[in-house]
Structure formats: C-alpha cells, structure tokens
Design a protein around this motif. Sequence first.
Motif, PDB file in Angstrom:
ATOM      1  N   THR A  39       0.818  -1.217   0.000  1.00 39.20           N
ATOM      2  CA  THR A  39       0.000   0.000   0.000  1.00 39.20           C
ATOM      3  C   THR A  39       0.845   1.258   0.000  1.00 39.20           C
ATOM      4  N   ALA A  40       2.161   1.089   0.095  1.00 40.11           N
ATOM      5  CA  ALA A  40       3.049   2.251   0.107  1.00 40.11           C
ATOM      6  C   ALA A  40       4.455   1.774  -0.242  1.00 40.11           C
ATOM      7  N   GLY A  41       5.283   2.731  -0.616  1.00 39.44           N
ATOM      8  CA  GLY A  41       6.646   2.383  -1.009  1.00 39.44           C
ATOM      9  C   GLY A  41       7.477   1.788   0.119  1.00 39.44           C
ATOM     10  N   MET A  42       6.977   1.952   1.365  1.00 36.50           N
ATOM     11  CA  MET A  42       7.801   1.478   2.482  1.00 36.50           C
ATOM     12  C   MET A  42       7.710  -0.033   2.720  1.00 36.50           C
ATOM     13  N   HIS A  43       6.650  -0.691   2.207  1.00 40.50           N
ATOM     14  CA  HIS A  43       6.497  -2.125   2.534  1.00 40.50           C
ATOM     15  C   HIS A  43       7.695  -2.984   2.153  1.00 40.50           C
ATOM     16  N   VAL A  67      -1.719  -0.699  -4.062  1.00 37.05           N
ATOM     17  CA  VAL A  67      -3.167  -0.922  -4.053  1.00 37.05           C
ATOM     18  C   VAL A  67      -3.685  -0.638  -2.649  1.00 37.05           C
ATOM     19  N   ARG A  68      -4.679   0.215  -2.553  1.00 37.48           N
ATOM     20  CA  ARG A  68      -5.322   0.468  -1.252  1.00 37.48           C
ATOM     21  C   ARG A  68      -6.809   0.196  -1.391  1.00 37.48           C
ATOM     22  N   THR A  69      -7.263  -0.839  -0.700  1.00 35.10           N
ATOM     23  CA  THR A  69      -8.672  -1.180  -0.866  1.00 35.10           C
ATOM     24  C   THR A  69      -9.521  -0.552   0.222  1.00 35.10           C
ATOM     25  N   GLU A  85       0.320   5.074  -8.129  1.00 33.03           N
ATOM     26  CA  GLU A  85       1.771   4.968  -8.026  1.00 33.03           C
ATOM     27  C   GLU A  85       2.269   6.006  -7.034  1.00 33.03           C
ATOM     28  N   MET A  86       3.275   5.605  -6.283  1.00 31.85           N
ATOM     29  CA  MET A  86       3.798   6.486  -5.259  1.00 31.85           C
ATOM     30  C   MET A  86       5.284   6.703  -5.487  1.00 31.85           C
ATOM     31  N   LEU A  87       5.657   7.961  -5.539  1.00 29.67           N
ATOM     32  CA  LEU A  87       7.085   8.274  -5.609  1.00 29.67           C
ATOM     33  C   LEU A  87       7.567   8.416  -4.173  1.00 29.67           C
ATOM     34  N   TRP A 157       0.132  11.177  11.846  1.00 33.33           N
ATOM     35  CA  TRP A 157       0.884  10.032  12.336  1.00 33.33           C
ATOM     36  C   TRP A 157       0.729   8.951  11.292  1.00 33.33           C
ATOM     37  N   TRP A 158       1.797   8.310  10.905  1.00 39.98           N
ATOM     38  CA  TRP A 158       1.650   7.264   9.885  1.00 39.98           C
ATOM     39  C   TRP A 158       2.162   5.918  10.391  1.00 39.98           C
ATOM     40  N   GLY A 159       1.376   4.917  10.140  1.00 36.83           N
ATOM     41  CA  GLY A 159       1.795   3.552  10.399  1.00 36.83           C
ATOM     42  C   GLY A 159       1.505   3.111  11.819  1.00 36.83           C
ATOM     43  N   TRP A 196       1.970  15.092  -0.765  1.00 37.32           N
ATOM     44  CA  TRP A 196       3.210  14.433  -0.337  1.00 37.32           C
ATOM     45  C   TRP A 196       3.161  14.249   1.187  1.00 37.32           C
ATOM     46  N   ASN A 197       3.662  13.118   1.607  1.00 34.54           N
ATOM     47  CA  ASN A 197       3.675  12.833   3.040  1.00 34.54           C
ATOM     48  C   ASN A 197       5.082  12.430   3.457  1.00 34.54           C
ATOM     49  N   ASN A 198       5.643  13.189   4.395  1.00 31.62           N
ATOM     50  CA  ASN A 198       6.974  12.830   4.890  1.00 31.62           C
ATOM     51  C   ASN A 198       6.831  12.250   6.297  1.00 31.62           C
ATOM     52  N   VAL A 199       7.155  10.957   6.419  1.00 34.35           N
ATOM     53  CA  VAL A 199       6.987  10.301   7.716  1.00 34.35           C
ATOM     54  C   VAL A 199       8.346  10.198   8.396  1.00 34.35           C
ATOM     55  N   PHE A 200       8.371  10.569   9.655  1.00 38.31           N
ATOM     56  CA  PHE A 200       9.613  10.471  10.417  1.00 38.31           C
ATOM     57  C   PHE A 200       9.501   9.265  11.335  1.00 38.31           C
ATOM     58  N   VAL A 219      13.472   8.164   7.473  1.00 35.50           N
ATOM     59  CA  VAL A 219      12.498   9.002   6.786  1.00 35.50           C
ATOM     60  C   VAL A 219      11.843   8.147   5.719  1.00 35.50           C
ATOM     61  N   ASP A 220      10.515   8.235   5.634  1.00 34.89           N
ATOM     62  CA  ASP A 220       9.770   7.506   4.604  1.00 34.89           C
ATOM     63  C   ASP A 220       8.827   8.507   3.966  1.00 34.89           C
ATOM     64  N   THR A 221       9.066   8.867   2.718  1.00 38.39           N
ATOM     65  CA  THR A 221       8.133   9.818   2.115  1.00 38.39           C
ATOM     66  C   THR A 221       7.354   9.167   0.992  1.00 38.39           C
ATOM     67  N   GLY A 222       6.192   9.709   0.744  1.00 36.71           N
ATOM     68  CA  GLY A 222       5.362   9.192  -0.341  1.00 36.71           C
ATOM     69  C   GLY A 222       4.659  10.336  -1.038  1.00 36.71           C
ATOM     70  N   MET A 223       4.898  10.460  -2.332  1.00 39.91           N
ATOM     71  CA  MET A 223       4.233  11.505  -3.112  1.00 39.91           C
ATOM     72  C   MET A 223       3.265  10.834  -4.078  1.00 39.91           C
TER      73      MET A 223
HETATM   74  N1  SER Z   1       4.176   5.547   4.092  1.00 41.34           N
HETATM   75  C1  SER Z   1       3.715   6.886   3.910  1.00 41.34           C
HETATM   76  C2  SER Z   1       2.391   6.949   3.213  1.00 41.34           C
HETATM   77  O1  SER Z   1       1.942   5.968   2.703  1.00 41.34           O
HETATM   78  C3  SER Z   1       4.723   7.673   3.136  1.00 41.34           C
HETATM   79  O2  SER Z   1       5.091   6.954   2.011  1.00 41.34           O
HETATM   80  O3  SER Z   1       1.794   7.974   3.158  1.00 41.34           O
END
Ligand code: SER
Length: 586
Positions: A39-43, A67-69, A85-87, A157-159, A196-200, A219-223
């Motif tokens: 669901t995100a580039g961090m998985h 994919v986010r259901t 798609e997430m950058l 807050w993310w995650g 864009w979301n920048n997660v610390f 740092v985990d960001t997702g645009m």
């Molecule tokens: N994991 C965060 C999000 O999905 C940043 O990529 O928003």
Amino acid sequence: MERKELIEKFIKFFEKKNHKKVPNASLIPENDPTVLFTTAGMHPLVPYLLGQSHPQGKRLVGIQRCVRTGDIDSVGDNVHHTFFEMLGNWSLGDYFKEDSIRWSFEFLTEVLGLDKNKLAVSVFSGNKDAPRDNESAKIWKSIGFSDDKIVFLEDNWWGPAGQTGPCGPDTEIFYWTGEEIPEKFDPSDKRWVEIWNNVFMEYVKRKDGSLELSPQKNVDTGMGLERTLAVMKGTYDNYKTDSWEKIIREIERISGKEYEGHEKSMRIIADHIKAAVFMINDGVFPGKSEREYVLRRLIRRAVRFGRKIGIKNFTQAVAVPVFEIYDDYRFDREKIMHELKKEESLFLERIEKGMRVFEKFADSEKIDGKTAFLLYQSYGFPIELTLEVAKERGLEVDREGFLEEQKKHQEISRTATAGKFKSGLADESEATTRLHTATHLLLAALNRVLEKPPGLKEIEQRGSNITAERARFDFTFDRKLTDKEIQKIEEMVNGWIREGSDVERKEMTLEEARKFGASGIFEEKYKQIGKISVYVIGDGKISKEICSGPHVKSLKELQGYRFKIAKQKSVGAGVRRVKVVLEKLA
Ligand code: SER
C-alpha cells in the motif's frame, strides 16, 4: 507534465542527492506479512527500516505501484484510487527532518515550479503516546511558511500499516487547487489536496500496542503521482491526467456516452479495471479468499457500474489503454485478458440467473429481506445491485429485512471462525514467518528425498504463496509423490525442527551466492540491487537459499508445531504443488 517525465525528474533529483533507485516491487508484499497488498513504497523496505542494512545504502528513491482497498468506497471522486503509483525517498538512519523537508520544498518549487504561496502543511500535534513535532514546524517556518499555513493535527501520524511495525509522526504537504488562495490553511477544505507525506519513523509499534523507539531514525516519504500530475495540470480531477485519459476515452467510445455527466461510473470502471490488471499481473486470480476476493470484488463492481452506463463485456477493451499508458511495465497480457473475461462472464451469468429471481416478483411490490439476502449470497448480487434492478422494475426492497438476515448469517459464520481469528493479525504475521522458513526446509528435504527427474540437477522452486494458515509451494517435479516419500520428507523436516538450528541471514552479491551454492530464484531484479540476502540454516548444512525473508531466527521458533504436507497436485507439465501446514502440537 506527463507521468513519465514526473517520475524521471523525481528520481534524478534524489539521485543527485546520493539516493539509489530501488526496484518497483510486486503488489503482493514479500517483506511485510502484516498487509495484504503493497500500500506504500515502504512495505518492501520494512526489514531495513527495522535496522537490517540495505544493500544499496542508506538513501533510497523509487516509484512503487500500490493498491489500497480501504478507500474502495471513495473511488468515484476526483482523487481516490485503489491502484496508484507512489514516488518516494527514504533515509535509513541517515538524514532526518531538516533535509527531508527542505528537499521536498526544493523539488516542488524549483523542479516542478509549483507556486509556494499555494503550499501548506500539517504537522503532528502530539498525543499521550508521542510528543508534538515542533521541530518540523520550525523547519517549515524557516523556509518561509507563515503560522497560517501550518496546522497541528493529531492525525499526522503514519503507520504501522499492519498491527505492528515502523511508524512515526508525519508532515503532509498540500496544494491549493481552487481559485483565490486563502489566507489560512484549512485541511478540511477539499480544494487543498494532499500531495506528499513525509513520515519520520522514529518508533516501532509492538504487538501489545506499545511504542518503542526505533533502532534507527528513518524518513519515509510518499508523493502521490496522480495527484501531483493533476495539480500541475491545474485540474481538480486526477482522471484528466495522462495516467487516466486514454482509459476514460475508451470507456466513452464503448458506451457512446460522455465522461461529463457519467464521471462516477467511468471513474470506477477505469480505476477498478486498472487495479485488476496490475493485480492479475502480479499473480492474483479472482476467487474467494483474501486477495482473490478483493480482485473479484473490483472486477464485479466495474461490471456493475458498466451496466449503469449500458455496457457489458467491456473489461478486456478497457485493459488495453492500461497496457499502453504503463508501457514501462511488463504485462502478461494473455493471462490478464483471460482472467478478466472469465470473471466478467461468470458474473454476467450470475446476474442473469439472479434476474430470474426478480421475474418471480413481477406481480409484487416488494422484494423481501430473505430474497434480497438470497440474491446476495447465492447470486453474488451486492445489495446496491438489488436496489438498482428493483428500482428499474418499480419494486421496493426490504432493506431492513436484508440487513437482519445478513446479521444473522454473520453471527453464524463469526462463531465458526472465532477460533481462527482469535489470535489477531500480529500472531498471523508470526505464523506467516514460520511458514516462510518451513518452505526453505521443504525445498531442502525435497532435494534430499526425491530422485531428480532426468536432466535436472536440482529440484527448484517455481512459486510460493503463504498465508497464516498454510504455504503453497510449487516445484519442478514430474510425478505424484508417493506416501512413503511424503512421510520421509515430513520426518526430515520435523527432525530439523527438533534440532533447533539457527537461521542466519548473510549478504552477498548474486555471483557470490552462486559460488556459495545458494539455491533460489536468480531473478533479474536481484541484479539491479547488487547485494542480496541468503538465508542459511544449520550453518549451511540444512539449507542455503536466496530470499528476502521474513524468517525466524532459529528453528526453535518452530518447535511446538508439526510440519505436514496436507495436499499435492500437478499444476502444469513438470510442476507439482504441495500445500504444507504447521500443526500446533497439543
Ligand atoms: N508511508 C507513507 C504513506 O503511505 C509515506 O510513504 O503515506
């Protein structure tokens, strides 16, 4: 700007800042058993966010299909998609808030040329578990953001994405898509679009719900690619960007109707078929369990909305522009077309049968709750479809009665599955990890017990699919395993479990792995990465296999379970499939 140009600019920008490009991973998460889909580039990065060293270094950049259901019911509006798609850029214990925020700002304003007066941000307000993020707010101020353009929210807050894993406060960047720029940022005004979301990621959530400081600050960001393209184009509608336009045009062509006035149906069809194409391509087939069911629901929902604009047998045609837009991906077109057609036909058949149920009510005024539930359960009619058809025929539906029936049924099935889910998702992820390791033991035992087919030096893995309940494992072998062979394999694996050897992870290049005698699928993607992980069991005496995990640290973690081959079958010429389980010992 077009999709490919934005991707290239993003990757280049971070490469110049010493980031390395990571591969775009499968939608079926390999490294994170806590989620159904990526669901995100961090998985794909979870083990590295938790401290394992990444072969490409501490600064990474990439584009990830997701994919986010959870948002399925929001699809149909202008910004929500099930597939997108997430950058992203990542720091694994390297730079932190200061660089991350400054670089995001630099990219948006200098590379993309977005108007800085139209930007606003939200920052974590703090709660009982973690403090307010004053540092991020200070950085935004130093760049020139006024207090009016910074809001503090507890939601920032993310995650973790599942029940456990890396998480932390985030700062979200919004862009104004309306006319006159407001003085003050109001995140509830939909014209402010989050891009864009920048997660610390300073924390890790444990099974008991507590937060622990993470071994490293990441740092985990997702645009959001689609949203950013839309705001750059000055449109409020993501579907008017090149990630979507061709698909919408095709739906207009097939239906002979215009997008304007039919936005909702066309968006849903475009979104769901696009998601289905990517899911099938990554190995999901429509079916009844978990991922398979999600895919089935997407295709059927698309078919249902197709009905609303008067089209059927259209899913294959809608897949064609998806292949064209995403020609930087490799698609197994034949497989995708086959599955779409099959599922669509199956559903259309069901609908026809369901219609016969309606015929019986031709002289009535109302469909009773029991019938609505029968349509739902036995004919696959979601209640919305029943309501639609009923409306066409001037019938009412006893919705209350339907809900009552549904509740009754849920209670029955809940009782039946209570045992299964009692332990919760966290335990499920441990069960999956144990089964991952069990498949390595299985491959090792297959190679020792079975006589290799002529011409084959080794029995090789052809695929695997693991859930919390079982592992499905495909390997090269041309006949049925005998009972005796199965017994021997089981005894061998259970013997290894009793010995309780360590499971070690070693890093090496693909070449080194070959020399080391590691088995595994020598995939193309590993070449791009440079270094890979090899899991070594019992000092290499039991198994050496290339894999990205997750795995247990010691076979002792499998003690208390009995390894069993529950089923076997052939899945094509020269390939056998076994289903294995770890039965809990009393
Ligand atoms: N994991 C965060 C999000 O999905 C940043 O990529 O928003």
